[in-house]
Structures are given as C-alpha cells and as structure tokens.
Design a protein around this motif. Structure first.
Motif, PDB file in Angstrom:
ATOM      1  N   SER A 161      47.962  41.772  40.354  1.00 28.86           N
ATOM      2  CA  SER A 161      47.500  42.142  39.021  1.00 28.86           C
ATOM      3  C   SER A 161      47.592  40.941  38.089  1.00 28.86           C
ATOM      4  CB  SER A 161      48.346  43.289  38.474  1.00 28.86           C
ATOM      5  OG  SER A 161      48.267  44.410  39.344  1.00 28.86           O
ATOM      6  N   VAL A 162      46.501  40.653  37.380  1.00 31.45           N
ATOM      7  CA  VAL A 162      46.463  39.483  36.501  1.00 31.45           C
ATOM      8  C   VAL A 162      45.895  39.867  35.140  1.00 31.45           C
ATOM      9  CG1 VAL A 162      46.250  37.827  38.395  1.00 31.45           C
ATOM     10  CG2 VAL A 162      44.183  38.785  37.372  1.00 31.45           C
ATOM     11  N   GLY A 163      46.389  39.186  34.118  1.00 34.42           N
ATOM     12  CA  GLY A 163      45.876  39.399  32.773  1.00 34.42           C
ATOM     13  C   GLY A 163      45.717  38.088  32.042  1.00 34.42           C
ATOM     14  N   GLY A 169      43.967  43.328  47.172  1.00 35.16           N
ATOM     15  CA  GLY A 169      42.952  42.646  46.374  1.00 35.16           C
ATOM     16  C   GLY A 169      43.484  42.194  45.038  1.00 35.16           C
ATOM     17  N   VAL A 170      42.623  42.257  44.011  1.00 35.34           N
ATOM     18  CA  VAL A 170      42.965  41.796  42.669  1.00 35.34           C
ATOM     19  C   VAL A 170      42.661  42.901  41.665  1.00 35.34           C
ATOM     20  CG1 VAL A 170      42.471  40.115  40.844  1.00 35.34           C
ATOM     21  CG2 VAL A 170      42.538  39.367  43.239  1.00 35.34           C
ATOM     22  N   LYS A 189      50.609  51.904  39.854  1.00 32.64           N
ATOM     23  CA  LYS A 189      50.968  51.491  38.497  1.00 32.64           C
ATOM     24  C   LYS A 189      49.750  51.207  37.624  1.00 32.64           C
ATOM     25  CE  LYS A 189      54.267  48.790  37.278  1.00 32.64           C
ATOM     26  NZ  LYS A 189      55.189  47.633  37.115  1.00 32.64           N
ATOM     27  N   LYS A 190      48.543  51.193  38.193  1.00 30.58           N
ATOM     28  CA  LYS A 190      47.371  50.813  37.401  1.00 30.58           C
ATOM     29  C   LYS A 190      46.960  51.825  36.336  1.00 30.58           C
ATOM     30  CE  LYS A 190      48.394  47.816  38.545  1.00 30.58           C
ATOM     31  NZ  LYS A 190      48.841  46.736  37.665  1.00 30.58           N
TER      32      LYS A 190
END
Length: 274
Positions: free
Chosen positions: A64-66, A113-114, A50-51
């Motif tokens: 996934s972070v925003g 991971g991140v 999805k990235k």
C-alpha cells in the motif's frame, strides 16, 4: 490565461504558478501537471482487509502506497498529515518501475499487488496509470482506495488496469457532501461505472450528528441495491481525528444498528472500528 484542470468535479481554473484545491496539481509552463508523481509519503504491506476489501483475495497482503493531497476537506481525515498538505511535505521519489519491482519481491510475503491509498490517489492519476500497467504486466493486482470524486474520463483511462476499488460513500445527502467539499452525484456516477468493470466495495464512516440516522442509511442502501445488491458495504465507526478531535466517537450500538438497517437490502454488510 487560465486552464481548467480536468481531474475532478472542482475543475479548478488555474493561472501560471497556481495550485489546485487538491494541492497536488499546478499550472506550470502553460500545462497543468501533477506535483506528486512518484512522490511516496507512506508505504506498508497491509492485509487486504485493511483497505477495506473483505471479498477480494481475503487473507492476502498488498503493498500500500500513498502520496500527498486530496480534493476533499473532511474535518475527520485520519491521514490529514499527508492528505491536507502539498509539495512541501517530505517524500521519497519512486518510479513506477521501482515500485513494481518492490511489489514483485514481496510476493514471498503474500503480496498480491499494489494498493494506491492513504491520500486521494486519483488526483495524481498519471502515476497510478503508469504503475498499474506495469503491475498488470507483472501478473499482479491493482487496488485503488478513493473518494470517487473524480471525472469520468479519468476513471475510463484507469479502469482497464484496475482489479478492485474501495470507494468512500461519505453519506447520502447533498448537504453533507457540500460540507466536505465533494459532490454526491459525481460519486454515484463513479460507483455505477466502476462496478460494471471490476470488483468494488464501499465504505461509509458514521459520524455523530452528520450521517448517523436510520433514514439516511435506508436511502443509501436502497440506492446501492439499485446498482447491485451484492456490492459489499463497510459501515465504520468514527473516532476523533484532525479538526474533530473534540467530538465523541460513534457509539458501537449506532454502527451495529445502521449495519442491520443496510442488511435489509444488501447482501454483504460489514462493521469496522468496533
């Protein structure tokens, strides 16, 4: 007195109390500081595809972070609720240590991971830098999803701890990048440097009437080939969003045609949102 922000091509000249174009960096006590350090507005355990990253640990998940803010002004932004806002937006404070602890705990769910994503993560590069170093020590992977409109010195500081990037290559004309508030040459330089140090994939969103000609895709693919023909390119379909909510979606046939055009020069071309 003004101080120049060094993070991106805008090089905002800020006086005390002023915030940059990105809404995430501010002149405070004579220094330009990140307003979004550790302020998380979005978080999900996503498939890495999805990235989108199709050739980097396929089948895996990634945390996934925003945060908030962006140094571009794309009128079709799908995450405008966070990217087009500043410190007024509600956010959860999370230290690098806490985020890494969460990432490690999710390994049982296939987390590798991140991923720093959703808004433009590199305008708050300090948080990415500090977290990525801890992620690497924990034996996990760091992924950045970025528009690539970042100063080369910032990229150099981050690259030693990055494993993969997806870089938006919005189009291939100066006119289009100027319309979005970006700079094509900055992105091209970013791509050249990044691909020599870690895995990268590119994404081009096809917007009707803006970057949807076969000629532009031929030029884009030719340039990518000159850098490395094995860089994956994702050709994706536009849907009405934000300030372009009254525009028609890109036709599937156009996306497929432009992907076929790119395949004449590149090894790995994928379509998205079709």
């Amino acid at each position: 007195m003004k101080i120049i922000c060094p993070v991106c091509m805008h090089h905002c000249a800020l006086r005390e109390g002023q915030t940059g174009i990105c809404r995430a960096r501010k002149m405070t006590d004579g220094r330009i500081l990140s307003l979004n350090y550790g302020r998380i507005t979005a978080m999900a355990l996503d498939p890495v595809e999805k990235k989108p990253l199709n050739r980097f640990f396929p089948g895996s998940n990634i945390l996934s972070v925003g945060s908030f803010g962006c140094n571009l002004r794309c009128p079709f932004c799908q995450n405008h609720e966070i990217s087009m806002h500043g410190e007024e937006i509600p956010a959860e404070q999370m230290s690098p240590e806490a985020l890494v602890e969460l990432a490690v705990s999710l390994a049982v769910k296939g987390n590798i991971g991140v991923a720093y994503t959703y808004n433009e993560p590199l305008i708050g590069y300090e948080y990415v830098r500090d977290t990525a170093r801890l992620v690497r020590r924990a034996g996990m992977k760091n992924v950045v999803v970025t528009n690539g409109c970042i100063d080369p010195d910032i990229l150099e500081e981050l690259l030693p701890d990055l494993d993969a990037l997806n870089i938006d290559l919005k189009g291939f004309t100066d006119r289009y990048y100027q319309k979005l508030g970006g700079d094509l040459e900055t992105v091209k330089r970013f791509i050249r440097r990044a691909q020599s140090s870690c895995h990268i994939e590119l994404t081009t969103l096809i917007v009707p009437g803006e970057n949807d000609t076969e000629d532009e895709m031929e030029h884009l693919a030719s340039w990518v080939r000159s850098v490395n023909p094995s860089i994956p390119l994702h050709v994706t379909r536009f849907f009405p969003r934000y300030r372009m909510s009254d525009f028609p979606a890109t036709s599937v046939q156009t996306v497929y045609m432009l992907a076929d055009t790119a395949r004449k020069q590149l090894d790995y071309v994928y379509t998205g949102n079709c």
